[in-house]
Design an enzyme around this catalytic site. Structure first.
Site, short mmCIF file in Angstrom:
data_model
loop_
_atom_site.label_atom_id
_atom_site.label_comp_id
_atom_site.label_asym_id
_atom_site.label_seq_id
_atom_site.Cartn_x
_atom_site.Cartn_y
_atom_site.Cartn_z
N SER A 112 40.40 44.98 40.97
CA SER A 112 41.61 44.51 40.29
C SER A 112 41.48 43.03 40.03
CB SER A 112 42.85 44.77 41.16
OG SER A 112 43.99 44.15 40.59
N TYR B 101 48.01 44.89 48.57
CA TYR B 101 47.13 45.36 47.50
C TYR B 101 46.09 44.29 47.14
CZ TYR B 101 45.76 47.30 42.95
OH TYR B 101 45.04 47.82 41.89
#
Length: 263
Positions: free
Chosen positions: A148, A161
């Site tokens: 990500s 996350y």
């Protein structure tokens, strides 16, 4: 006349998170190109739904492998079964992930633990075991982890996350360094905002696609310079490039596919 086949034709691929989002798009794209896919997800029901969406020929080229990435025993058992069945994937794509939105001060320990177990520790153990199988059988291959752009950009209410993806990025780079001598390339594709169920989980009545593209100063998001969020095809194109011979001299690389949002 010789048929013009994709270089993925006949290749054995393993994909985690194959039941939705980027993993689903990647599964269908590789099957369309004649690959054999070991489709992994957390439940048999999710994989059954995937299989029902495939053509008869694609179903014959798909092996369903349900297991929970947060359970190390399940991972080891799945890898042992693959070894016993001589199903040693030369192309590995890790797409499975989870997201829990909460401020650090309100983040439940259970949510933190689950995020790290699935996004980081489970993926670490799985890629370790699959890499062992490749090395022990003298096979070359390529591993691509879906990371990500949040791995090195702090995000409000996304601490678990972001942390899990940052760890995953370093793991893949270390893995690539150690596996290079065996001819196994390890790379990362880092999406930004992409039209998936996980992205839609972040949207609500006051914050949606338009606001994602424009950015939000209060939440320290700059927006997307290309003025659109990614489609899953944008991500699968990048994954397939890093799996292919066109990237034969690329390893330990982080390819950002975020429309310039990393700025």
């Amino acid at each position: 006349m010789r048929e013009n086949r994709s270089e993925f034709y006949g290749k054995l691929c393993l994909i985690t998170g194959a039941g939705q989002g980027i993993g689903l798009a990647c599964t269908k794209s590789l099957l369309d190109q004649g690959a054999h896919v070991i489709a992994c997800d957390v439940t048999q029901a999710t994989l059954d739904e995937l299989q029902q969406s495939l053509s008869t020929n694609q179903q014959q080229c798909t092996t369903l492998l349900p297991f929970d990435l947060s359970d190390p025993h399940a991972i080891l058992n799945a890898c042992q079964n693959l070894q016993q069945d001589n199903l040693i994937p030369e192309l590995i794509i890790t797409c499975a992930g989870t997201l829990h939105l909460a401020s650090i001060l309100e983040l439940p320990f259970e949510a933190l633990n689950k995020t790290l177990d699935i996004n980081l520790k489970g993926t670490m153990l799985l890629t370790q075991q699959l890499a062992k199988m490749l090395v022990e059988n003298s096979r070359k291959g390529a591993i691509v982890a879906v990371g990500s752009n949040a791995a090195d950009t702090p995000r409000v209410k996304m601490s678990a996350y972001c942390t899990s993806k940052a760890g995953l990025h370093m793991w893949m780079q270390c893995l690539g360094l150690e596996l290079a001598e065996h001819g196994i390339r390890c790379n990362i594709v880092s999406p930004g905002s992409t039209r998936t169920p996980m992205q839609e989980q972040m949207w609500n009545e006051s914050y949606g696609e338009r606001e994602t593209v424009q950015g939000n100063l209060a939440s320290h998001r700059i927006g997307i310079p290309l003025n659109k969020i990614a489609e899953t095809k944008d991500i699968t194109n990048a994954i397939e490039f890093l799996l292919s011979g066109k990237s034969g001299h690329i390893t330990m690389h982080d390819l950002r596919v975020d429309g310039g949002a990393t700025l």
